[in-house]
Structures are given as structure tokens and as C-alpha cells.
Motif scaffolding. Structure first.
Motif, PDB file in Angstrom:
ATOM      1  N   CYS A  80     -11.498   0.734  10.233  1.00 24.88           N
ATOM      2  CA  CYS A  80     -10.521   0.494   8.447  1.00 24.88           C
ATOM      3  C   CYS A  80      -9.612   1.938   8.762  1.00 24.88           C
ATOM      4  N   ARG A  81      -8.871   2.205   8.585  1.00 24.34           N
ATOM      5  CA  ARG A  81      -7.456   3.224   8.918  1.00 24.34           C
ATOM      6  C   ARG A  81      -6.499   3.150   9.059  1.00 24.34           C
ATOM      7  N   PRO A  82      -5.895   4.047   8.176  1.00 21.88           N
ATOM      8  CA  PRO A  82      -4.093   3.600   8.409  1.00 21.88           C
ATOM      9  C   PRO A  82      -2.809   2.633   9.686  1.00 21.88           C
ATOM     10  N   SER A  83      -4.203   3.796  10.847  1.00 22.90           N
ATOM     11  CA  SER A  83      -3.589   2.886  12.473  1.00 22.90           C
ATOM     12  C   SER A  83      -3.627   1.566  12.654  1.00 22.90           C
ATOM     13  N   CYS A  84      -4.639   1.077  12.094  1.00 22.48           N
ATOM     14  CA  CYS A  84      -4.552  -0.012  12.106  1.00 22.48           C
ATOM     15  C   CYS A  84      -4.620  -1.093  10.775  1.00 22.48           C
ATOM     16  N   CYS A  85      -3.851  -0.832  10.280  1.00 26.94           N
ATOM     17  CA  CYS A  85      -3.624  -1.829   9.060  1.00 26.94           C
ATOM     18  C   CYS A  85      -2.548  -2.383   9.296  1.00 26.94           C
ATOM     19  N   ARG A  86      -2.558  -3.517   9.999  1.00 30.88           N
ATOM     20  CA  ARG A  86      -1.746  -3.734  10.266  1.00 30.88           C
ATOM     21  C   ARG A  86      -2.233  -5.986  10.094  1.00 30.88           C
ATOM     22  N   PRO A  87      -1.360  -6.602   9.911  1.00 31.14           N
ATOM     23  CA  PRO A  87      -1.522  -8.089   9.304  1.00 31.14           C
ATOM     24  C   PRO A  87      -3.169  -8.847  10.217  1.00 31.14           C
ATOM     25  N   SER A  88      -2.846  -8.509  11.128  1.00 32.64           N
ATOM     26  CA  SER A  88      -3.747  -8.675  12.071  1.00 32.64           C
ATOM     27  C   SER A  88      -5.515  -8.472  11.943  1.00 32.64           C
ATOM     28  N   CYS A  89      -5.150  -7.281  11.325  1.00 33.89           N
ATOM     29  CA  CYS A  89      -6.909  -6.719  11.124  1.00 33.89           C
ATOM     30  C   CYS A  89      -7.519  -7.026   9.224  1.00 33.89           C
ATOM     31  N   CYS A  90      -5.759  -7.662   8.126  1.00 35.86           N
ATOM     32  CA  CYS A  90      -6.132  -7.706   7.347  1.00 35.86           C
ATOM     33  C   CYS A  90      -7.262  -8.788   6.830  1.00 35.86           C
ATOM     34  N   SER A 103       1.717  -2.630   1.629  1.00 38.80           N
ATOM     35  CA  SER A 103       2.255  -3.649   1.939  1.00 38.80           C
ATOM     36  C   SER A 103       1.347  -4.468   3.094  1.00 38.80           C
ATOM     37  N   SER A 104       1.589  -4.711   4.161  1.00 38.12           N
ATOM     38  CA  SER A 104       1.395  -5.424   5.206  1.00 38.12           C
ATOM     39  C   SER A 104       0.142  -5.532   5.239  1.00 38.12           C
ATOM     40  N   CYS A 105      -0.864  -5.570   4.294  1.00 40.11           N
ATOM     41  CA  CYS A 105      -1.896  -5.941   3.795  1.00 40.11           C
ATOM     42  C   CYS A 105      -2.191  -6.258   2.732  1.00 40.11           C
ATOM     43  N   CYS A 106      -1.513  -6.914   2.132  1.00 42.37           N
ATOM     44  CA  CYS A 106      -1.409  -7.733   0.176  1.00 42.37           C
ATOM     45  C   CYS A 106      -1.581  -9.058   0.702  1.00 42.37           C
ATOM     46  N   ARG A 107      -2.496  -9.421   0.889  1.00 46.07           N
ATOM     47  CA  ARG A 107      -3.217 -10.516   1.826  1.00 46.07           C
ATOM     48  C   ARG A 107      -4.088 -11.358   0.771  1.00 46.07           C
ATOM     49  N   PRO A 108      -3.895 -12.862   0.326  1.00 41.50           N
ATOM     50  CA  PRO A 108      -5.173 -12.864  -0.660  1.00 41.50           C
ATOM     51  C   PRO A 108      -6.812 -12.188   0.403  1.00 41.50           C
ATOM     52  N   THR A 109      -6.683 -12.776   1.353  1.00 43.54           N
ATOM     53  CA  THR A 109      -8.645 -12.812   2.177  1.00 43.54           C
ATOM     54  C   THR A 109      -8.537 -10.761   1.654  1.00 43.54           C
ATOM     55  N   CYS A 110      -7.545  -9.488   0.898  1.00 45.96           N
ATOM     56  CA  CYS A 110      -7.465  -8.913   0.704  1.00 45.96           C
ATOM     57  C   CYS A 110      -7.732  -8.153  -0.814  1.00 45.96           C
ATOM     58  N   PRO A 157      -1.077   0.148  -6.641  1.00 46.03           N
ATOM     59  CA  PRO A 157       0.378  -0.367  -6.711  1.00 46.03           C
ATOM     60  C   PRO A 157       1.258  -0.296  -5.722  1.00 46.03           C
ATOM     61  N   ALA A 158       0.450  -0.408  -4.696  1.00 42.69           N
ATOM     62  CA  ALA A 158       1.230  -0.630  -3.177  1.00 42.69           C
ATOM     63  C   ALA A 158       1.460  -2.255  -3.284  1.00 42.69           C
ATOM     64  N   CYS A 159      -0.640  -2.785  -3.527  1.00 40.04           N
ATOM     65  CA  CYS A 159      -0.413  -3.985  -3.187  1.00 40.04           C
ATOM     66  C   CYS A 159       0.265  -5.031  -4.529  1.00 40.04           C
ATOM     67  N   SER A 160       0.648  -4.383  -5.968  1.00 41.32           N
ATOM     68  CA  SER A 160       0.319  -5.227  -6.695  1.00 41.32           C
ATOM     69  C   SER A 160       1.576  -6.238  -6.714  1.00 41.32           C
ATOM     70  N   SER A 161       1.379  -6.968  -5.936  1.00 38.65           N
ATOM     71  CA  SER A 161       2.210  -8.456  -5.721  1.00 38.65           C
ATOM     72  C   SER A 161       1.899  -9.673  -6.018  1.00 38.65           C
ATOM     73  N   SER A 162       2.286 -10.821  -6.288  1.00 39.83           N
ATOM     74  CA  SER A 162       1.340 -12.236  -7.445  1.00 39.83           C
ATOM     75  C   SER A 162       0.404 -12.235  -5.885  1.00 39.83           C
ATOM     76  N   SER A 163       0.996 -12.171  -5.093  1.00 36.55           N
ATOM     77  CA  SER A 163      -0.805 -12.516  -4.409  1.00 36.55           C
ATOM     78  C   SER A 163      -2.091 -11.742  -4.436  1.00 36.55           C
ATOM     79  N   CYS A 164      -1.657 -10.385  -4.802  1.00 34.48           N
ATOM     80  CA  CYS A 164      -2.964  -9.816  -5.201  1.00 34.48           C
ATOM     81  C   CYS A 164      -2.671  -9.031  -6.768  1.00 34.48           C
ATOM     82  N   CYS A 165      -4.220  -9.143  -7.310  1.00 34.12           N
ATOM     83  CA  CYS A 165      -4.209  -8.532  -8.734  1.00 34.12           C
ATOM     84  C   CYS A 165      -3.219  -9.041  -9.820  1.00 34.12           C
TER      85      CYS A 165
END
Length: 185
Positions: A140-150, A162-169, A177-185
Motif C-alpha cells: 500500500c504505497r502511492p505508486s500502487c494507489c490505483r483502482p485495481s488495488c483499491c 481521488s483514484s481510490c475514493c470508492r466504497p470499498t475504501c 479531504p482527498a476522499c471527501s466525496s459523496s461515496s466516502c465520508c
């Protein structure tokens, strides 16, 4: 005087060190006493001659894929089997699923064919291996923070982008703040 086995008749009884020359490199003389580079040709690539002195490209075939011959000169797909998964053979040409084990988990083998849990260590956490099978805490490092690994196993602060702001995370560790979208938080 030339030994009699070094001519047209290469008998196994006469295959001594003095006869290990191209004229006698035939199956009848492929014994341990003749395992030297001058006789390492295709016809002699058999288990009895699989020793470091004969581990050359011409002998890199399954019959000689044993630990004693797992050297860089023999790291080719035909020898990529479990018995040869050692650091000396950990190169892209041999990074196949049968060799994805801790002994070969090094940057030179961090390719998509080796993205499995046994090889998901820090040195292999690179974009080419960011797939679900390798989404574990150690990667779990920034270089691997992509949708396939979220996935939940990788929902840690360093992957809250932002690329990992999905319900599973959507966990407390990712409520930033980076993930404060409607799907998270």
C-alpha cells in the motif's frame, strides 16, 4: 598417442578427461567425467552432465533444469521450473508463475506474471504489479494507489487519493479531504 576413444569410436569406458573434446561429444560419452564446456552440446544435455561447468545456453533444457545449473547463462523459459527459482535466475525471462516465490521476489522479477501474494513484498510494489492479487498491506504505497488495488486491505492514509475514493475504501483511515466525496465520508 591419442586415446582410442577420441576418434570415431567413443566408448563409455574410454570417456575420461583426455577425451572430452568435440569429436567425442556424443550420448555414449555424456558421463560426469566429460562434463566440460567443450562437450556441452545438445546431445549431452542430460542429468548426468548437469553441472555448473556445462550450464551453457545450448544445455538450457528441462532435462538439465536442476539447482546445480541454475545460473544466469541458463535463465531461459525452458528452465523456469520450481527447482531453478533462485536469485541467480531471477530475471524477467524466468519470471513465470512457477517461479513466483520469495527467493525470486526482487525488482528484476517484478512483472505482471509474478503478481501473487507470495511475491508481494516492498521491493516489488510497483505499478506493473498493482493488481488485486498483490493488494496487501506491504504494497500500500502511492505508486500502487490505483483502482485495481483499491481494496480494504490497502485502505490506508497513503492511498487516500481521488483514484481510490470508492466504497470499498470508505474507512476512517481514508476520511481525508482527498476522499471527501459523496461515496466516502
Amino acid at each position: 598417442m591419442v586415446n582410442s576413444c577420441c576418434g570415431s569410436v567413443c566408448s563409455e569406458e574410454g570417456c575420461g578427461q583426455g577425451c572430452c573434446q568435440p569429436t567425442c561429444c556424443r550420448p555414449s560419452c555424456c558421463v560426469s567425467s566429460c562434463c566440460r564446456p567443450s562437450c556441452c552440446i545438445s546431445s549431452c544435455c542430460r542429468p548426468s552432465c548437469c553441472r555448473p561447468s556445462c550450464c551453457v545456453s545450448s544445455c538450457c533444457r528441462p532435462s538439465c533444469c536442476r539447482p546445480s545449473c541454475c545460473v544466469s547463462s541458463c535463465c531461459r523459459p525452458s528452465c523456469c521450473i520450481s527447482s531453478c527459482c533462485r536469485p541467480s535466475c531471477c530475471r524477467p525471462s524466468c519470471c513465470v508463475s512457477s517461479c513466483c516465490r520469495p527467493s525470486c521476489c526482487r525488482p528484476s522479477c517484478c512483472v505482471s506474471s509474478c503478481c501473487r501474494p507470495s511475491c508481494c513484498i516492498s521491493s516489488c510494489c510497483r505499478p506493473s504489479c498493482c493488481r488485486p492479487s498483490c493488494c496487501i498491506s506491504s504494497c500500500c504505497r502511492p505508486s500502487c494507489c490505483r483502482p485495481s488495488c483499491c481494496v480494504s486491505s490497502c485502505c490506508r492514509p497513503q492511498c487516500c487519493i481521488s483514484s481510490c475514493c470508492r466504497p470499498t475504501c470508505c474507512q476512517t483511515t481514508c476520511c481525508r479531504p482527498a476522499c471527501s466525496s459523496s461515496s466516502c465520508c
